[in-house]
Motif scaffolding. Structure first.
Motif, mmCIF file in Angstrom:
data_model
loop_
_atom_site.group_PDB
_atom_site.id
_atom_site.type_symbol
_atom_site.label_atom_id
_atom_site.label_comp_id
_atom_site.label_asym_id
_atom_site.label_seq_id
_atom_site.Cartn_x
_atom_site.Cartn_y
_atom_site.Cartn_z
ATOM 1 N N GLN A 21 33.911 39.977 37.713
ATOM 2 C CA GLN A 21 35.138 40.740 37.530
ATOM 3 C C GLN A 21 36.044 40.076 36.508
ATOM 4 O O GLN A 21 36.664 40.736 35.675
ATOM 5 C CB GLN A 21 35.849 40.893 38.878
ATOM 6 C CG GLN A 21 35.110 41.812 39.857
ATOM 7 C CD GLN A 21 35.720 41.798 41.237
ATOM 8 O OE1 GLN A 21 36.438 40.869 41.603
ATOM 9 N NE2 GLN A 21 35.425 42.822 42.021
ATOM 10 N N ASP A 22 36.129 38.743 36.558
ATOM 11 C CA ASP A 22 36.942 38.025 35.583
ATOM 12 C C ASP A 22 36.423 38.259 34.168
ATOM 13 O O ASP A 22 37.199 38.466 33.231
ATOM 14 C CB ASP A 22 36.939 36.524 35.894
ATOM 15 C CG ASP A 22 37.707 36.202 37.173
ATOM 16 O OD1 ASP A 22 38.472 37.073 37.631
ATOM 17 O OD2 ASP A 22 37.513 35.100 37.709
ATOM 18 N N ALA A 24 34.775 40.812 33.042
ATOM 19 C CA ALA A 24 35.039 42.189 32.617
ATOM 20 C C ALA A 24 36.449 42.353 32.077
ATOM 21 O O ALA A 24 36.717 43.239 31.266
ATOM 22 C CB ALA A 24 34.801 43.146 33.781
ATOM 23 N N ASP A 25 37.367 41.488 32.521
ATOM 24 C CA ASP A 25 38.754 41.568 32.070
ATOM 25 C C ASP A 25 38.998 40.812 30.767
ATOM 26 O O ASP A 25 40.085 40.887 30.201
ATOM 27 C CB ASP A 25 39.687 41.011 33.151
ATOM 28 C CG ASP A 25 39.680 41.877 34.407
ATOM 29 O OD1 ASP A 25 39.398 43.082 34.281
ATOM 30 O OD2 ASP A 25 39.937 41.336 35.494
ATOM 31 N N GLN A 26 38.003 40.074 30.294
ATOM 32 C CA GLN A 26 38.161 39.289 29.073
ATOM 33 C C GLN A 26 37.917 40.160 27.839
ATOM 34 O O GLN A 26 37.229 41.176 27.908
ATOM 35 C CB GLN A 26 37.181 38.113 29.076
ATOM 36 C CG GLN A 26 37.369 37.135 30.218
ATOM 37 C CD GLN A 26 38.740 36.498 30.208
ATOM 38 O OE1 GLN A 26 39.204 36.030 29.173
ATOM 39 N NE2 GLN A 26 39.392 36.497 31.359
ATOM 40 N N ASN A 99 31.965 39.708 28.781
ATOM 41 C CA ASN A 99 33.389 39.908 28.532
ATOM 42 C C ASN A 99 33.653 41.330 28.050
ATOM 43 O O ASN A 99 33.125 41.760 27.020
ATOM 44 C CB ASN A 99 33.903 38.918 27.484
ATOM 45 C CG ASN A 99 33.943 37.494 28.003
ATOM 46 O OD1 ASN A 99 33.629 37.242 29.163
ATOM 47 N ND2 ASN A 99 34.324 36.564 27.147
ATOM 48 N N GLY A 100 34.463 42.052 28.802
ATOM 49 C CA GLY A 100 34.830 43.406 28.417
ATOM 50 C C GLY A 100 33.662 44.363 28.328
ATOM 51 O O GLY A 100 33.739 45.369 27.620
#
Length: 302
Positions: A21-22, A24-26, A99-100
């Motif tokens: 989850q972390d 995906a937010d990058q 990431n993202g």
């Protein structure tokens, strides 16, 4: 010690989910091309390569890798860039990290108007062909799993659902630029449909896994014509500007050519798991991924 080890093991799952989850937010980050010395070349880097597309602007081959199965490692798909000589340009262009990025189990692909479209279970995602960045997605809730896709100039997506042996799961979807989806064809003459492509008249052509039919439908879903490849078990479909069709058999390992008004002939053989291929218009060659063989084959045409 045993209790401590057990607690540590039990905590692995949530920590892994939190890490994902972390990520995906990058901010998204594309992979960099290999920086090799002039006397070195790298080949390979595939993990269940299911489809390929030709990036005419950069003269590179795009290989879509499904990655490790979802029940083992979710969100493991990635996209590689290959040089025309078969060497690797970028091992993981999209998917060097998460990431993202969400790219679960990508299969079919298409490039149109500077965007790479990818079928990812019941989602179609698209990415910027220059930066690799995600640009959008559409989810079709009633779809099981898309296999191949073909995208029109206006952004309309045509997607096959291969389904199971139940004929009600054999579908050809149309997804409009506004995201609205509809089932255009369901059941026979589809027979576990796979490859999708447009012919020069704007019709939609589909090949089946369960037989050797090459089906041409109007945009409204009316069956216009039925042709036949040499072999069944078909996956890939390429249609040239003159209407010539190339059909790859993922089960038999052959490529059939169907020239307009002529019977099919085999132009290549011995290609294990010949999947969703593409066409290099500059060199007149087919680009064939070989999914679970983790390789690609290049077929020179006459």
């Amino acid at each position: 010690m045993a209790v401590a080890a057990l607690l540590a093991l039990c905590s692995t799952g949530p920590a892994t989910v939190a890490h994902a989850q972390d990520a995906a937010d990058q901010p998204f980050m594309a992979g960099a091309p290999l920086d090799l010395s002039s006397n070195a070349k790298t080949y390979g880097g595939f993990r269940f390569a299911e489809s390929m597309a030709y990036d005419e602007a950069r003269d590179l081959y795009v290989a879509v890798n499904a990655g490790i199965a979802q029940n083992i490692i979710p969100n493991d798909g990635y996209i590689s860039l290959i040089n025309p000589d078969g060497s690797t340009h970028t091992l993981k262009w999209i998917g060097v990290n998460r990431n993202g990025l969400t790219l679960n189990h990508p299969l079919g692909s298409d490039i149109i108007n500077g965007l790479l479209y990818v079928a990812d279970i019941n989602v179609v995602r698209w990415f910027d062909m220059e930066s690799g960045e995600p640009r959008g997605s559409v989810t079709v809730e009633d779809a099981q799993r898309f296999n191949d896709i073909e995208v029109a100039e206006d952004g309309t997506i045509w997607a096959s659902q291969t389904g199971t042996e139940e004929s009600g799961t054999w579908r050809l979807y149309r997804i409009g630029p506004d995201g609205d989806s509809s089932v255009v064809v369901e059941g026979a003459p589809l027979a576990r449909p796979n490859g999708v492509a447009f012919d020069p008249d704007g019709n939609v052509v589909v090949v089946n896994i369960n037989d050797n039919a090459v089906l041409t439908f109007s945009p409204d879903g009316e069956l216009v014509k039925t042709e036949h490849a040499v072999d069944g078990g078909n996956d890939g479909l390429v249609i040239l500007d003159d209407g010539t069709k190339y059909v790859s058999s993922v089960r038999i390992g052959t490529v059939s050519r169907i020239r307009p008004g002529e019977e099919a002939e085999v132009v290549a053989s011995g290609i294990p798991s010949a999947a969703s291929m593409s066409y290099d218009s500059k060199r007149n060659r087919l680009l064939i991924p070989m999914n679970n063989w983790n390789a690609i084959t290049i077929v020179e045409l006459d």
